[in-house]
Write an enzyme that holds these catalytic residues in place. Sequence first.
Site, PDB file in Angstrom:
ATOM      1  N   ARG A  45      33.208  21.917  51.020  1.00  0.00           N
ATOM      2  CA  ARG A  45      32.179  22.073  49.982  1.00  0.00           C
ATOM      3  C   ARG A  45      30.803  22.038  50.634  1.00  0.00           C
ATOM      4  O   ARG A  45      29.913  22.797  50.288  1.00  0.00           O
ATOM      5  CB  ARG A  45      32.297  20.994  48.893  1.00  0.00           C
ATOM      6  CG  ARG A  45      31.113  21.027  47.946  1.00  0.00           C
ATOM      7  CD  ARG A  45      31.222  20.214  46.653  1.00  0.00           C
ATOM      8  NE  ARG A  45      32.144  19.123  46.663  1.00  0.00           N
ATOM      9  CZ  ARG A  45      31.913  17.934  47.243  1.00  0.00           C
ATOM     10  NH1 ARG A  45      30.767  17.691  47.852  1.00  0.00           N
ATOM     11  NH2 ARG A  45      32.823  16.989  47.191  1.00  0.00           N
ATOM     12  N   TYR A  97      18.259  39.380  32.557  1.00  0.00           N
ATOM     13  CA  TYR A  97      19.722  39.521  32.537  1.00  0.00           C
ATOM     14  C   TYR A  97      20.311  38.626  31.426  1.00  0.00           C
ATOM     15  O   TYR A  97      19.936  37.457  31.309  1.00  0.00           O
ATOM     16  CB  TYR A  97      20.282  39.118  33.905  1.00  0.00           C
ATOM     17  CG  TYR A  97      21.775  39.116  33.971  1.00  0.00           C
ATOM     18  CD1 TYR A  97      22.491  40.310  33.957  1.00  0.00           C
ATOM     19  CD2 TYR A  97      22.493  37.929  34.023  1.00  0.00           C
ATOM     20  CE1 TYR A  97      23.871  40.316  33.997  1.00  0.00           C
ATOM     21  CE2 TYR A  97      23.881  37.928  34.066  1.00  0.00           C
ATOM     22  CZ  TYR A  97      24.559  39.126  34.049  1.00  0.00           C
ATOM     23  OH  TYR A  97      25.919  39.117  34.084  1.00  0.00           O
ATOM     24  N   ASP A 169      14.786  37.598  41.050  1.00  0.00           N
ATOM     25  CA  ASP A 169      16.172  38.044  41.061  1.00  0.00           C
ATOM     26  C   ASP A 169      16.138  39.479  41.602  1.00  0.00           C
ATOM     27  O   ASP A 169      15.705  40.397  40.915  1.00  0.00           O
ATOM     28  CB  ASP A 169      16.746  37.973  39.643  1.00  0.00           C
ATOM     29  CG  ASP A 169      18.211  38.382  39.579  1.00  0.00           C
ATOM     30  OD1 ASP A 169      18.642  39.188  40.430  1.00  0.00           O
ATOM     31  OD2 ASP A 169      18.921  37.915  38.665  1.00  0.00           O
ATOM     32  N   LYS A 194      27.099  42.551  42.993  1.00  0.00           N
ATOM     33  CA  LYS A 194      26.608  43.918  42.765  1.00  0.00           C
ATOM     34  C   LYS A 194      26.441  44.662  44.091  1.00  0.00           C
ATOM     35  O   LYS A 194      27.425  44.923  44.752  1.00  0.00           O
ATOM     36  CB  LYS A 194      25.310  43.859  41.957  1.00  0.00           C
ATOM     37  CG  LYS A 194      25.339  42.858  40.784  1.00  0.00           C
ATOM     38  CD  LYS A 194      26.296  43.259  39.673  1.00  0.00           C
ATOM     39  CE  LYS A 194      26.536  42.163  38.650  1.00  0.00           C
ATOM     40  NZ  LYS A 194      25.363  41.575  38.038  1.00  0.00           N
TER      41      LYS A 194
END
Length: 390
Positions: A45, A97, A169, A194
């Site tokens: 982690r 978004y 972003d 994306k």
Amino acid sequence: MSSATEIIHSVPVDKLTGSISVPVYQTSTFVQEAPGVNKGYDYARSNNPTRKALETMVTKLENGHDAFAFATGLAAIDSVLKLLSTGDEIIAVDDIYGGAYRLFTHVYEKFGIKIHYVDTTEAENILNHINDKTKLIWLESPTNPTLKISDIQRISEIAHSFNSLVVVDNTFASPIAQRPFEYGADIVIHSGTKYLAGHSDLVAGLVVTSTQELSEKIKFIQNASGGILGPWDCFLTIRGIETLPLRFKQQSATALLIAQFLESRDEVDHVYYPGLSRHKNHEIAKAQQNGIYGGVISFSLKGDTQDAANTFVTSTQYFKLAESLGGVKSLLCHPSQMTHASIPREKRIESGIQDSLIRLSCGIEEVEDLISDLEFAFSKIYQTQKVLAK
Ligand SMILES: *Cc1c(COP(=O)(O)O)cnc(C)c1O
């Protein structure tokens, strides 16, 4: 700009074996010689060598200080919001978004964070809401789905004079078109799902930081909250990024031709593409995006009916009807019923998401085939309307 050469050589050859591709360290833990004596890794982690390779690659891609890989784009966004405390305020671009809107409004408002949605294409609009509680200015440029462009440099100047950070972003532009740190941004976000990964085969998110201080804070949050990207998806994202310059340039060239084709069609009311000289913010886009505008185009239909849009989006063969964008296969979607359904209709219309708005994500197919595909879908709207008129 990072050159293709720099990008594909930004992941070093494996020192242990000479492996030219990054090994997938599929492990949860790392054996220690003595308590606390390790090779820089103790628990997956906190850190993992495959993830580290991706994070280093993206740091170079954006020319940042460090980068952090998360399980999804929204997990990346969520980690940045955790920099805030109750009473802090955010100014966010109005056609943000849909998933970010949902997270801001339905999760973080509950914890006493106030969000102002503003049309940031006019940088001065920010002055109506900014105050000493403003901690983040949240931009997307281009926005999703109406491809609005905000002047990152001007907004960063305003934000910094109020001690607020600027988050960009950068999912739609990708680092090939735009590197927000060059214009004063403090944090860059990617939905790696994306363009970065680029093959519609995984979900991933990245936070890129510009200073040591922000790197330490995000690193802490990444480990404390635990929403990391697994090693296999890190490997696939690295592999995707190796062809990012090729794909993004090709997709942008295709999109410009398709945007021009759409402009020429009688059925089309408005085409949203920052590469068109008619686009409201074309000049800023041209300067800020290195003259390259990405593979996403939106357009609305005359009459603005959802029925016509429905006929269109169910009549294409190559443009597959699906959420998401940026992959090698072309996709299309109907934002008001799909990606942006979580935003109330009034708010949607206000930010330009009409009922007939259709969003295209151009893949890497031949542009002639994509245009024929769209021509066929237009003919279907016409046929349906004729049948209805009878
Ligand atoms: C898809 C997307 C996100 C969210 O990313 P996920 O990987 O789907 O969580 C955030 N911002 C933009 C601009 C996006 O397109």
